[in-house]
Design an enzyme around this catalytic site. Structure first.
Site, PDB file in Angstrom:
ATOM      1  N   HIS A 110       2.347  15.432   5.379  1.00 36.43           N
ATOM      2  CA  HIS A 110       2.748  14.172   5.570  1.00 36.43           C
ATOM      3  C   HIS A 110       3.103  13.571   3.772  1.00 36.43           C
ATOM      4  CE1 HIS A 110       0.275   9.822   5.528  1.00 36.43           C
ATOM      5  NE2 HIS A 110       0.648   9.689   4.521  1.00 36.43           N
ATOM      6  N   HIS A 152       5.415  10.701   1.231  1.00 43.22           N
ATOM      7  CA  HIS A 152       6.401   9.751   0.328  1.00 43.22           C
ATOM      8  C   HIS A 152       7.750   9.548  -0.367  1.00 43.22           C
ATOM      9  CE1 HIS A 152       2.615   7.357   2.629  1.00 43.22           C
ATOM     10  NE2 HIS A 152       1.991   8.166   1.950  1.00 43.22           N
ATOM     11  N   LEU A 153       8.612   9.980  -0.363  1.00 44.61           N
ATOM     12  CA  LEU A 153       9.778  10.572  -0.912  1.00 44.61           C
ATOM     13  C   LEU A 153      10.801   8.707  -1.582  1.00 44.61           C
ATOM     14  CD1 LEU A 153      11.590  12.657   1.511  1.00 44.61           C
ATOM     15  CD2 LEU A 153      10.896  12.933  -0.668  1.00 44.61           C
ATOM     16  N   LYS A 198       3.930   5.882  12.614  1.00 44.15           N
ATOM     17  CA  LYS A 198       2.626   5.947  11.475  1.00 44.15           C
ATOM     18  C   LYS A 198       2.322   4.964  11.788  1.00 44.15           C
ATOM     19  CE  LYS A 198      -0.009   7.121   8.373  1.00 44.15           C
ATOM     20  NZ  LYS A 198       0.637   6.839   6.248  1.00 44.15           N
ATOM     21  N   HIS A 247      -2.780   5.973   8.958  1.00 39.75           N
ATOM     22  CA  HIS A 247      -3.794   5.959   7.928  1.00 39.75           C
ATOM     23  C   HIS A 247      -5.434   4.938   8.549  1.00 39.75           C
ATOM     24  CE1 HIS A 247      -3.940   4.433   3.693  1.00 39.75           C
ATOM     25  NE2 HIS A 247      -5.168   4.048   4.443  1.00 39.75           N
ATOM     26  N   HIS A 305      -4.751  12.311   5.649  1.00 41.72           N
ATOM     27  CA  HIS A 305      -5.237  12.329   4.453  1.00 41.72           C
ATOM     28  C   HIS A 305      -6.857  11.983   4.655  1.00 41.72           C
ATOM     29  CE1 HIS A 305      -4.269   8.222   4.705  1.00 41.72           C
ATOM     30  NE2 HIS A 305      -3.066   8.402   4.406  1.00 41.72           N
ATOM     31  N   ASP A 355       0.822  13.994   0.942  1.00 36.72           N
ATOM     32  CA  ASP A 355      -0.029  12.593   0.600  1.00 36.72           C
ATOM     33  C   ASP A 355       1.111  11.464  -0.725  1.00 36.72           C
ATOM     34  OD1 ASP A 355       0.267   9.697   1.444  1.00 36.72           O
ATOM     35  OD2 ASP A 355      -1.601   9.811   0.598  1.00 36.72           O
ATOM     36  N   ALA A 402      -1.992   2.110  -5.101  1.00 39.01           N
ATOM     37  CA  ALA A 402      -2.017   3.206  -4.925  1.00 39.01           C
ATOM     38  C   ALA A 402      -1.169   4.495  -4.881  1.00 39.01           C
ATOM     39  CB  ALA A 402      -2.969   2.667  -3.525  1.00 39.01           C
TER      40      ALA A 402
HETATM   41  C1  NCD Z   1       0.535   5.817  -0.499  1.00 39.42           C
HETATM   42  C2  NCD Z   1       1.972   5.061  -0.077  1.00 39.42           C
HETATM   43  O1  NCD Z   1       1.884   4.821  -1.713  1.00 39.42           O
HETATM   44  O2  NCD Z   1       3.485   4.840  -0.291  1.00 39.42           O
HETATM   45  N1  NCD Z   1      -0.314   5.291  -0.576  1.00 39.42           N
HETATM   46  C3  NCD Z   1      -1.265   6.258  -1.383  1.00 39.42           C
HETATM   47  O3  NCD Z   1      -2.454   5.887  -2.259  1.00 39.42           O
HETATM   48  N2  NCD Z   1      -1.423   6.966  -0.023  1.00 39.42           N
HETATM   49  C4  NCD Z   1       0.281   5.492   1.514  1.00 39.42           C
HETATM   50  C5  NCD Z   1      -0.730   5.645   2.089  1.00 39.42           C
HETATM   51  O4  NCD Z   1      -0.343   7.059   2.724  1.00 39.42           O
HETATM   52  O5  NCD Z   1      -1.493   5.239   1.735  1.00 39.42           O
HETATM   53 ZN    ZN Z   2       0.352   8.371   2.757  1.00 42.25          ZN
END
Ligand code: NCD
Ligand code: ZN
Length: 354
Positions: A24, A26-27, A110, A147, A185, A258, A274
């Site tokens: 999991h 985010h890039l 997703k 999520h 997560h 994450d 977040a």
């Molecule tokens: C993630 C994001 O910033 O893309 N933020 C997070 O708090 N985990 C999005 C997500 O996975 O909820």
């Molecule tokens: Zn995430």
């Protein structure tokens, strides 16, 4: 004994693991991508790449374009493999699912409940609307990554995951018993209990921040925005449940960082975003969490075996080595226009990848 001699007879403690995967991640895209993908590529062989770009990845074409951008941004010689996902929206069609099933680079869809988190505006409000899509995903064996938080404004933020499980997830699982689902997560005892008791089709990822911290890290002594992520850190008893799940040797629980980079100015803000950025030392952060529990022997399977097994992918064969060595996490990573504050900035980590 003089200090030099003492040092030279100290045995260097190392830990060699099969190269892990991040299930999991985010890039992002654009400028920041180069910085963050290099961090992940140094540690991980593969990563499940989240589709919540500003303009979300909703079609096979979008995903292939994004994949090409990621490959382009990789350090030369890297063999890192981005495993692509599509963002499930109310417009997703059965035909999209067929295309995903046939595509060798796209692995899952997703589901973000609309409004749940960063860039989730395109998400789904009424889950009943997507039941035909879930039916097709079950049929074509395309995993659903969730999520798991309800988003109605009246629900307390600390209860959102538990209530999602009760009101949304249980009905989905009952309706689609053969659909592969990853509850991403996980942050609560209830999530751990749900996943543990569910069929083999249901698994969960656990982040380093939810293993290492609870809501005190976020709220005691001032508001600490770099510990703010969604689902939000919960109280310590939940943290204990997550640790127990991670070190249990139960293959339903595996690594998913994450890691979610945001520029520092947007985190240190009256309305901070977040996301915790952990990719710079993700495996070291997990190692620290497992070591605290005397469970280093459980780390490799959690980090490198169970996720691959769940997705029906081959396990990696190369290794990485970590050294027991203290170092200070820098205050920032990245370039001038996109500085990112890492998780636990300026704190000491006790392991370092060689
Ligand atoms: C993630 C994001 O910033 O893309 N933020 C997070 O708090 N985990 C999005 C997500 O996975 O909820
Ligand atoms: Zn995430």
């Amino acid at each position: 004994m003089d200090l030099i001699l003492q040092k030279s007879i100290q045995i260097m403690k190392t830990l060699t693991l099969i190269r892990p995967d991040d299930w999991h991640l985010h890039l992002r895209n654009g400028e920041i991508l180069k910085t963050v993908v290099a961090h992940s590529a140094r540690q991980f062989q593969r990563a499940m790449v989240m589709p919540n770009l500003k303009s979300p990845v909703v079609s096979v074409e979008d995903a292939l374009r994004y994949r090409a951008e990621i490959l382009q941004a990789l350090p030369s010689g890297s063999s890192f493999e981005p495993l692509m996902t599509l963002y499930l929206t109310p417009q997703t069609s059965v035909e999209d699912i067929q295309k995903v099933a046939e595509n060798p680079f796209i692995y899952a869809l997703k589901l973000y409940p609309a409004g749940a988190t960063t860039h989730s505006e395109s998400g789904v409000t009424n889950l009943n609307v997507i039941y035909p899509i879930l039916e097709a995903m079950q049929k074509y064996d395309v995993p659903l990554l969730i999520h798991g938080e309800v988003t109605d404004t009246n629900t307390d933020i600390f209860d959102r995951e538990r209530i999602f499980i009760e009101t949304q997830l249980i009905p989905i699982v009952a309706q689609f018993p053969d659909l592969k689902i990853v509850l991403e997560h996980v942050t609560t005892t209830e999530a751990v209990q749900f996943v543990s008791a569910a069929s083999q089709k249901i698994a969960a990822t656990i982040t380093p921040q939810h293993l290492l911290f609870n809501r005190n890290a976020l709220l005691v002594g001032g508001i600490k925005p770099h510990y703010y992520c969604l689902p939000i850190l919960k109280r310590e008893s939940h943290q204990r449940s997550l640790i127990a799940a991670a070190i249990s040797g139960n293959p339903k629980f595996f690594l998913g960082t994450d890691s979610a980079p945001h520029i520092t100015a947007l985190k240190e803000n009256a309305c901070g975003c977040a996301g915790c950025y952990s990719a710079f030392a993700a495996i070291e952060l997990y190692t620290e969490a497992f070591e605290k529990e005397n469970a280093l022997d459980k780390l490799e399977a959690f980090a490198a075996f169970y996720g691959a097994d769940f997705y029906g992918l081959p396990r990696n064969t190369t290794t990485i080595t970590l050294e027991k060595k203290s170092w200070e996490i820098p205050s920032q990573y990245g370039e001038k226009n996109h500085l990112i504050t890492p998780l636990n900035a300026n704190q000491t980590l006790h392991w370092k990848q060689q």
